[in-house]
Design a protein around this motif. Structure first.
Motif, PDB file in Angstrom:
ATOM      1  N   LEU A  74     -42.678  28.167  11.450  1.00  0.00           N
ATOM      2  CA  LEU A  74     -42.120  27.965  12.781  1.00  0.00           C
ATOM      3  C   LEU A  74     -43.012  28.627  13.819  1.00  0.00           C
ATOM      4  O   LEU A  74     -43.242  29.836  13.769  1.00  0.00           O
ATOM      5  CB  LEU A  74     -40.715  28.572  12.862  1.00  0.00           C
TER       6      LEU A  74
ATOM      7  N   ASP B 176     -43.031  23.744   8.504  1.00  0.00           N
ATOM      8  CA  ASP B 176     -43.188  25.146   8.128  1.00  0.00           C
ATOM      9  C   ASP B 176     -44.654  25.523   8.337  1.00  0.00           C
ATOM     10  O   ASP B 176     -45.547  24.777   7.928  1.00  0.00           O
ATOM     11  CB  ASP B 176     -42.805  25.318   6.652  1.00  0.00           C
TER      12      ASP B 176
ATOM     13  N   HIS C 183     -41.601  31.689   8.317  1.00  0.00           N
ATOM     14  CA  HIS C 183     -41.459  30.481   7.519  1.00  0.00           C
ATOM     15  C   HIS C 183     -40.205  29.746   7.979  1.00  0.00           C
ATOM     16  O   HIS C 183     -39.244  30.367   8.448  1.00  0.00           O
ATOM     17  CB  HIS C 183     -41.316  30.838   6.033  1.00  0.00           C
ATOM     18  N   ASN C 184     -40.219  28.440   7.857  1.00  0.00           N
ATOM     19  CA  ASN C 184     -39.035  27.654   8.191  1.00  0.00           C
ATOM     20  C   ASN C 184     -38.171  27.526   6.940  1.00  0.00           C
ATOM     21  O   ASN C 184     -38.435  26.724   6.047  1.00  0.00           O
ATOM     22  CB  ASN C 184     -39.434  26.267   8.703  1.00  0.00           C
ATOM     23  N   ARG C 185     -37.131  28.328   6.875  1.00  0.00           N
ATOM     24  CA  ARG C 185     -36.287  28.359   5.679  1.00  0.00           C
ATOM     25  C   ARG C 185     -35.426  27.105   5.544  1.00  0.00           C
ATOM     26  O   ARG C 185     -34.779  26.914   4.498  1.00  0.00           O
ATOM     27  CB  ARG C 185     -35.397  29.606   5.698  1.00  0.00           C
ATOM     28  N   ALA C 186     -35.431  26.256   6.569  1.00  0.00           N
ATOM     29  CA  ALA C 186     -34.664  25.014   6.468  1.00  0.00           C
ATOM     30  C   ALA C 186     -35.457  23.907   5.786  1.00  0.00           C
ATOM     31  O   ALA C 186     -34.904  22.858   5.474  1.00  0.00           O
ATOM     32  CB  ALA C 186     -34.227  24.554   7.860  1.00  0.00           C
TER      33      ALA C 186
ATOM     34  N   VAL D  37     -39.096  35.296   5.446  1.00  0.00           N
ATOM     35  CA  VAL D  37     -39.201  34.937   6.862  1.00  0.00           C
ATOM     36  C   VAL D  37     -40.637  35.188   7.333  1.00  0.00           C
ATOM     37  O   VAL D  37     -41.435  34.266   7.461  1.00  0.00           O
ATOM     38  CB  VAL D  37     -38.183  35.716   7.721  1.00  0.00           C
TER      39      VAL D  37
ATOM     40  N   GLY E 205     -33.746  29.045   9.614  1.00  0.00           N
ATOM     41  CA  GLY E 205     -34.708  27.979   9.825  1.00  0.00           C
ATOM     42  C   GLY E 205     -34.232  26.951  10.824  1.00  0.00           C
ATOM     43  O   GLY E 205     -33.120  27.038  11.350  1.00  0.00           O
TER      44      GLY E 205
END
Length: 387
Positions: free
Chosen positions: A206, A204, A242-245, A45, A198
Motif C-alpha cells: 500500500l 500490494d 503490505h496490503n493484508r487484503a 504490515v 488492508g
C-alpha cells in the motif's frame, strides 16, 4: 505502486499528547500511539524493528521532540515517518500551525512546538533519509500544507530527500475529530484499520496515495472531517505497509445502475474545493507580487527624478571656494555621472580604488580617477573614506 520501504533501514517517531494542563484532554490519542506502533512493527504490515519505532507520549519539552526527530532523520537510510496526534493551535499573528505540548497555552504560542521547527529537524542537513512521511492528526493540521513541506517547488527543491508525503487529518480551517467513546481519533482510527486489515481490490504493498484515498473515502462516508495530502516528487508512491487484503478481497458489491457512489462524489467535491483554494492562494500571491513590482517601479521612477534634479543642481552650481583636494574610497559601488549633466553614468566608483575629489558643487562632488582619465559627479557621498 511503489516498493515497500525497507523496515531495517527506516525509522519512525510517533508523538502524542493526550493530557494537558490548560487544554481539553484527548484520551484517544494515547490509544493512537499504541495502535499505530503495533501496526508499524507488525511483520505482516511493515515490520519495523521495535528499536526503530520510537513513541513519545507526553513530551516534556520542544527539545525532546526535535532532538529525537533529528536523530532519527540522521539514522534512517530509507524512510522516515513522523506522526503527531494532539491539539493543533494557530498563531493569531502569523496564522502558523503549532503542535500543542502538555503545558501549552492558547495565549502563549511559545509554549507549543512550531511546525516550522519540526520541518527543519526532519530536513536536517546531515540527514541520510531518502523518503519522508509526515502524518498530523490535529486541528487545523492542513495549515502545514501551506508551509514548507507542501508542494512548493522552491522549498521542496531544498529538501535532501527523493520523496516527501504530508498527510493531515483536516484542512487548514477545520478541526479534527475525536469521537466520544471510540478507541482512536477518527482519522487515525481509519488509518490503523487500513494498515492492519488492508484495502480490498488494491495492489500490494500500500502506497501513501492508496492509503490517503481509502481513508478519505471512509471518513467521507461517515461525514467526518476529510484529510488532505501533498506529495513532493514521488512522495505518493512511498509504501509503508503490505496490503493484508490481497488474497482476501471483500465480496464485490454491485451498485445500482447509473447510481453514483456518494463517497466518490464527496472525494471529488473535496478535491475540487482544494484545487479552488489553491488557485485562490496563487491568485492572491500573483496580486501581491504585481503590487510589489508596481511599488518598486514607482520607487525607481521617484529615484530617477530625484537623481536628475540633484545632478542638474550640481552641474549649474558654482564650485565652492577654498575646497581642498583629497583622495577617498567608497564602501560600495557608486555611479559617476558626466559633467554634461547626462543621467547615463560615464563610469562607476568601486570599493578598493582611490579617487581624487577635485571640487564640490552643491550636492555633487567632481571626482577624477587616479590616472586622471575620467571625471564626473558623484552624488552620493555617504560613507566615503578620505585617505
Amino acid at each position: 505502486m511503489g516498493l515497500l520501504s525497507d523496515p531495517d533501514r527506516s525509522e519512525a517517531v510517533l508523538i502524542g499528547v493526550h493530557d494537558y494542563t490548560s487544554l481539553e484532554s484527548l484520551p484517544a490519542v494515547a490509544q493512537n500511539l499504541e495502535g499505530l506502533r503495533a501496526a508499524l512493527t507488525d511483520p505482516e504490515v511493515w515490520g519495523l524493528p521495535d528499536t526503530a519505532c520510537t513513541a513519545i507520549s507526553q513530551p516534556r519539552s520542544v527539545g525532546d521532540v526535535l532532538d529525537t526527530v533529528r536523530d532519527k532523520a540522521r539514522r534512517a537510510e530509507d524512510t522516515l515517518l513522523v506522526y503527531y496526534a494532539g491539539h493543533g493551535l494557530t498563531d493569531p499573528h502569523t496564522d502558523e500551525l503549532y503542535l500543542a505540548l502538555p503545558d501549552s497555552d492558547r495565549e502563549r504560542a511559545y509554549t507549543s512546538l512550531r511546525y516550522e521547527y519540526l520541518r527543519r529537524a526532519i530536513l536536517d542537513q546531515q540527514a541520510t533519509v531518502q523518503s519522508t512521511v509526515v502524518i498530523l492528526d490535529c486541528c487545523y493540521s492542513g495549515r502545514a500544507l501551506l508551509g514548507k513541506m507542501s508542494a512548493s517547488t522552491h522549498i521542496a527543491d531544498q529538501a535532501v530527500v527523493e520523496g516527501t508525503c504530508l498527510l493531515t487529518a483536516s484542512s487548514e480551517t477545520r478541526p479534527a475529530l475525536s469521537p466520544t467513546g471510540e478507541r482512536y481519533t477518527a482519522f487515525t482510527g481509519e488509518l490503523i484499520t487500513a494498515l492492519t486489515e488492508g484495502v480490498p481490490d488494491r495492489p500490494d504493498p500500500l502506497d501513501m496515495d492508496t492509503l490517503y484515498r481509502h481513508v478519505h473515502r471512509m471518513l467521507a462516508g461517515k461525514s467526518r472531517p476529510l484529510p488532505q495530502q501533498r506529495n513532493r516528487n514521488l512522495g505518493g508512491l512511498i509504501a509503508i505497509a503490505h496490503n493484508r487484503a490481497v488474497g482476501h478481497p471483500d465480496p464485490p458489491q454491485m451498485p445500482a445502475p447509473d447510481a453514483p457512489d456518494a463517497s466518490d462524489l464527496l472525494l471529488r467535491q473535496s478535491d475540487a474545493e482544494e484545487r479552488l483554494a489553491r488557485t485562490e492562494r496563487q491568485a492572491e500571491q500573483l496580486r501581491l507580487e504585481s503590487e510589489r513590482l508596481h511599488q518598486q517601479a514607482q520607487r525607481r521612477a521617484r529615484e530617477t527624478v530625484e537623481t536628475a534634479q540633484r545632478l542638474a543642481s550640481a552641474v549649474t552650481a558654482t564650485a565652492e571656494p577654498g575646497f581642498e583636494l583629497f583622495w577617498f574610497s567608497v564602501p560600495d559601488p557608486r555611479p559617476l555621472y558626466g559633467e554634461d549633466g547626462s543621467l547615463d553614468p560615464v563610469a562607476q566608483a568601486v570599493p578598493g580604488v582611490w579617487y581624487l575629489a577635485v571640487e564640490r558643487r552643491g550636492v555633487g562632488m567632481v571626482v577624477a580617477y587616479e590616472d586622471g582619465t575620467k571625471r564626473g559627479f558623484i552624488l552620493d557621498t555617504t560613507g566615503i573614506q578620505p585617505a
